[in-house]
Design a protein around this motif. Structure first.
Motif, short mmCIF file in Angstrom:
data_model
loop_
_atom_site.label_atom_id
_atom_site.label_comp_id
_atom_site.label_asym_id
_atom_site.label_seq_id
_atom_site.Cartn_x
_atom_site.Cartn_y
_atom_site.Cartn_z
N ASN A 50 2.75 -8.24 49.29
CA ASN A 50 3.03 -8.31 50.73
C ASN A 50 3.58 -9.68 51.10
N ASP A 52 2.43 -12.58 51.29
CA ASP A 52 1.56 -13.61 51.85
C ASP A 52 1.16 -14.57 50.73
N GLY A 55 -1.84 -13.21 49.31
CA GLY A 55 -1.83 -11.80 49.67
C GLY A 55 -1.99 -10.85 48.52
N THR A 85 -6.22 -9.49 45.56
CA THR A 85 -5.83 -10.58 46.46
C THR A 85 -6.49 -11.84 45.92
N HIS A 169 0.48 -4.59 57.01
CA HIS A 169 1.13 -5.54 56.10
C HIS A 169 2.36 -4.85 55.54
#
Length: 184
Positions: A50, A52, A55, A85, A169
């Protein structure tokens, strides 16, 4: 919490039933130029993220039923992914996602053996991890492309980059796909 999970499962079943009904209706609605099953595309090996900093990232796989009418493509795609994650460079959570998408695309022949197929669509995505109870679901807007090398009349191999934009997301993925064709 349990009720939310049951509601999500019910929503997924409704969407799958509706998409199946639409495909059956399309097959019977056309009289002269019938919509036919063109291929089954299997995303055998894939990765997703995603984007991030800490993420989600992991492995994904998908299967897609593709039909065509003239140069237009219509497909139903099911994608499943699982991964981790991170937090402070350590594994933080196990997580995953599942999506069901209805897509519209076009066939663009680059050469005799190379084909490009862009797709846009509408879908339903559920994302969950071990830290959250239950999952977060949303309507998604998938954007996909397929770059295929036609090895024979009934088999192709290629790359399939994807993005599923949603309000939870946005998921970005790429798969190596195997196409098993039915039409000449």
């Amino acid at each position: 919490m349990k009720q939310t999970q049951n509601q999500d499962k019910l929503n997924v079943r409704k969407i799958i039933s509706l998409l199946t009904l639409l495909f059956v209706w399309q097959f019977q609605a056309q009289e002269t130029n019938k919509l036919k099953i063109k291929s089954i595309d299997y995303g055998a090996i894939g990765i997703y993220t995603n984007l991030d900093k800490n993420g989600a990232r992991g492995y994904c796989s998908n299967i897609e039923l593709v039909s065509n009418y003239q140069r237009s493509l219509y497909s139903v795609n099911y994608t499943l992914g699982f991964g981790i994650t991170e937090k402070d460079n350590k594994i933080h959570d196990l997580q995953g996602f599942m999506s069901v998408d209805a897509l519209y695309g076009r066939i663009i022949k680059v050469s005799r053996t190379i084909v490009f197929e862009p797709y846009l669509g509408l879908g339903y995505i559920i994302q969950s991890n071990t830290a959250d109870a239950g999952g977060k679901s949303a309507i998604g807007f998938p954007i996909r492309a397929k770059f295929l090398f036609q090895a024979s009349k009934k088999f192709a191999i290629g790359l399939n980059p994807n993005a599923t934009v949603n309000n939870v997301h946005t998921i970005y993925s790429a798969n190596v796909i195997l196409r098993f064709g039915f039409l000449n």
